[in-house]
Design a protein around this motif. Structure first.
Motif, mmCIF file in Angstrom:
data_model
loop_
_atom_site.group_PDB
_atom_site.id
_atom_site.type_symbol
_atom_site.label_atom_id
_atom_site.label_comp_id
_atom_site.label_asym_id
_atom_site.label_seq_id
_atom_site.Cartn_x
_atom_site.Cartn_y
_atom_site.Cartn_z
ATOM 1 N N GLU A 241 0.821 -1.215 0.000
ATOM 2 C CA GLU A 241 0.000 0.000 0.000
ATOM 3 C C GLU A 241 0.860 1.273 0.000
ATOM 4 O O GLU A 241 0.331 2.377 0.170
ATOM 5 C CB GLU A 241 -0.929 0.024 1.223
ATOM 6 N N ASN A 326 -1.496 1.373 -6.012
ATOM 7 C CA ASN A 326 -2.810 1.089 -5.421
ATOM 8 C C ASN A 326 -2.999 1.769 -4.072
ATOM 9 O O ASN A 326 -4.128 1.987 -3.624
ATOM 10 C CB ASN A 326 -2.987 -0.425 -5.267
ATOM 11 N N GLY A 327 -1.892 2.122 -3.430
ATOM 12 C CA GLY A 327 -1.990 2.837 -2.158
ATOM 13 C C GLY A 327 -2.580 4.223 -2.282
ATOM 14 O O GLY A 327 -2.923 4.851 -1.279
ATOM 15 N N LEU A 328 -2.715 4.729 -3.507
ATOM 16 C CA LEU A 328 -3.325 6.041 -3.749
ATOM 17 C C LEU A 328 -4.623 5.924 -4.547
ATOM 18 O O LEU A 328 -5.150 6.926 -5.034
ATOM 19 C CB LEU A 328 -2.333 6.945 -4.491
ATOM 20 N N ASN A 329 -5.125 4.724 -4.653
ATOM 21 C CA ASN A 329 -6.365 4.450 -5.379
ATOM 22 C C ASN A 329 -7.553 4.590 -4.433
ATOM 23 O O ASN A 329 -7.660 3.826 -3.473
ATOM 24 C CB ASN A 329 -6.290 3.030 -5.962
ATOM 25 N N ASN A 332 -9.428 1.501 -3.259
ATOM 26 C CA ASN A 332 -8.752 0.538 -2.394
ATOM 27 C C ASN A 332 -9.124 0.821 -0.938
ATOM 28 O O ASN A 332 -8.822 1.897 -0.417
ATOM 29 C CB ASN A 332 -7.238 0.673 -2.600
ATOM 30 N N HIS A 335 -6.261 2.254 1.184
ATOM 31 C CA HIS A 335 -5.417 3.291 0.593
ATOM 32 C C HIS A 335 -4.845 4.222 1.659
ATOM 33 O O HIS A 335 -5.472 4.477 2.690
ATOM 34 C CB HIS A 335 -6.202 4.101 -0.446
ATOM 35 N N ALA A 338 -5.763 9.337 -1.442
ATOM 36 C CA ALA A 338 -6.674 9.151 -2.569
ATOM 37 C C ALA A 338 -6.465 10.249 -3.597
ATOM 38 O O ALA A 338 -6.391 11.439 -3.247
ATOM 39 C CB ALA A 338 -8.121 9.159 -2.091
ATOM 40 N N ARG A 371 -5.163 10.023 3.804
ATOM 41 C CA ARG A 371 -6.262 9.427 4.564
ATOM 42 C C ARG A 371 -6.284 9.969 5.989
ATOM 43 O O ARG A 371 -5.244 10.140 6.615
ATOM 44 C CB ARG A 371 -6.108 7.910 4.576
#
Length: 378
Positions: A241, A326-329, A332, A335, A338, A371
């Motif tokens: 992530e 994907n850690g910025l999706n 997810n 995440h 975002a 987040r």
């Protein structure tokens, strides 16, 4: 190609607060990153590829170009900027420090003709940041790509990507790449054609040589995409992530095979001989962790057509990107941040300003919201 209609028009540089600035300093804490191809950033007296009078800047032109870059940086208001087509590295360092970016990295030297130190044949990349750059390194080799493909042993990046780890507020250590893939255009040694006296034979040979050169430049970009994808997988080995961002001029369209190699966005119907529907539920999440994402596709958009990022020589296309892990999706559940906004600063296209005084590329800006709550558990 039909005439392009620009769908997003920022306020003029001399106008009041840009709408992005209002967004940044509201209730949300956001991080903005940009890809910015500068178009031949070379001080007067340095020539672009050939020693000809029109292929260097006059002093007044250079002053105008630097002023436009500084004004553009102020308007796009990015925290981190990845630059391409950098030749005069120290001059750019001075400009961005004055523009409010105290942290700067560029570790690969541009290349010049062996017999003429004032003519550059290849530029380099750089990253400027408002936040501390903890480390910076050039990405050099294609080793794994060469071992598993038909590429020549001497193959390498056309311009080596720059990898920086940046301490980003609320997001933590973030890996940011500045990349500039092999340029489009089938270039070859003119002497192969020039020595042929018969014109029919000369033209026939020209097409064949251009075909060979075309194969070379397409395969080179595909290899660069694969090598960079493998590099990002190394970044994600310990933490799937982790926030990773590739900013750059990738010299291919969004639906190209090159972009699909980098993002691995093609649908998966089976893993080997096992249909995807038969893959155990506990392992299906890996179809997302091993992908990268074109940031344009992540937030909602009002425009019906994606804005172009390149406009020159009667051509308009999309070549510049922000690609994220994907850690910025936002889709997810685990995440770290975002992607909430994707923009293209293309005002200079609409005003038809000379590209040597501005750029033939439009900066691409992505806004990331770290987040606030705890991520979902696996």
């Amino acid at each position: 190609m039909p005439d392009c209609k620009w769908r997003w028009m920022p306020l003029p540089l001399h106008a009041g607060p840009h709408p992005v600035t209002q967004f940044r300093f509201g209730a949300m804490t956001t991080l903005r990153m940009a890809s910015f191809n500068l178009f031949n950033y070379a001080v007067p007296g340095i020539f672009w590829h050939e020693r000809e009078g029109g292929l260097t800047y006059e002093e007044d032109q250079w002053d105008s170009k630097r002023r436009w870059i500084a004004e553009t940086l102020a308007v796009i208001d990015a925290d981190i900027v990845a630059f391409q087509e950098v030749v005069s590295v120290e001059d750019l360092r001075s400009l961005v420090v004055q523009a409010g970016y105290p942290h700067f990295a560029s570790v690969t030297e541009p290349r010049f003709l062996k017999n003429d130190a004032d003519v550059f044949v290849n530029s380099t990349v750089a990253i400027a940041s408002r936040h501390r750059i903890a480390s910076a390194q050039e990405i050099k080799t294609f080793d794994r790509i060469i071992d598993q493909t038909l590429l020549d042993r001497a193959a390498t990046y056309s311009r080596r990507p720059l990898r920086c780890v940046i301490d980003c507020p609320d997001l933590g250590p973030t890996v940011v790449y500045s990349a500039h893939f092999k340029s489009q255009g089938a270039l070859f040694n003119d002497e192969i054609v020039d020595v042929i006296e018969d014109w029919d034979t000369r033209i026939d040979t020209f097409f064949v040589e251009r075909m060979f050169a075309g194969i070379d430049q397409v395969s080179k970009r595909a290899a660069e995409a694969g090598a960079l994808y493998l590099q990002v997988r190394e970044d994600l080995k310990a933490d799937t992530e982790a926030p990773v961002v590739i900013l750059g001029d990738l010299n291919e369209g969004p639906r190209s095979h090159t972009l699909s190699i980098l993002t691995q966005a093609d649908p998966i119907f089976a893993v080997g001989s096992t249909l995807w529907t038969d893959v155990p539920d506990a392992h299906r999440f890996r179809r997302y962790t091993h992908r990268l994402y074109d940031a344009y596709a992540l937030p909602p958009h009002a425009e019906l057509e994606r804005p172009v990022t390149y406009h020159a020589n009667k051509r308009a296309s999309i070549l510049d990107y922000a690609i994220v892990s994907n850690g910025l999706n936002p889709a997810n559940p685990r995440h770290r941040g975002a992607v909430v906004r994707h923009e293209v600063f293309d005002a200079h296209f609409d005003l038809d300003q000379p590209r040597r005084l501005t750029s033939d590329h439009a900066p691409v800006i992505v806004t990331i919201e770290p987040r606030k709550d705890e991520p979902a558990q696996p």
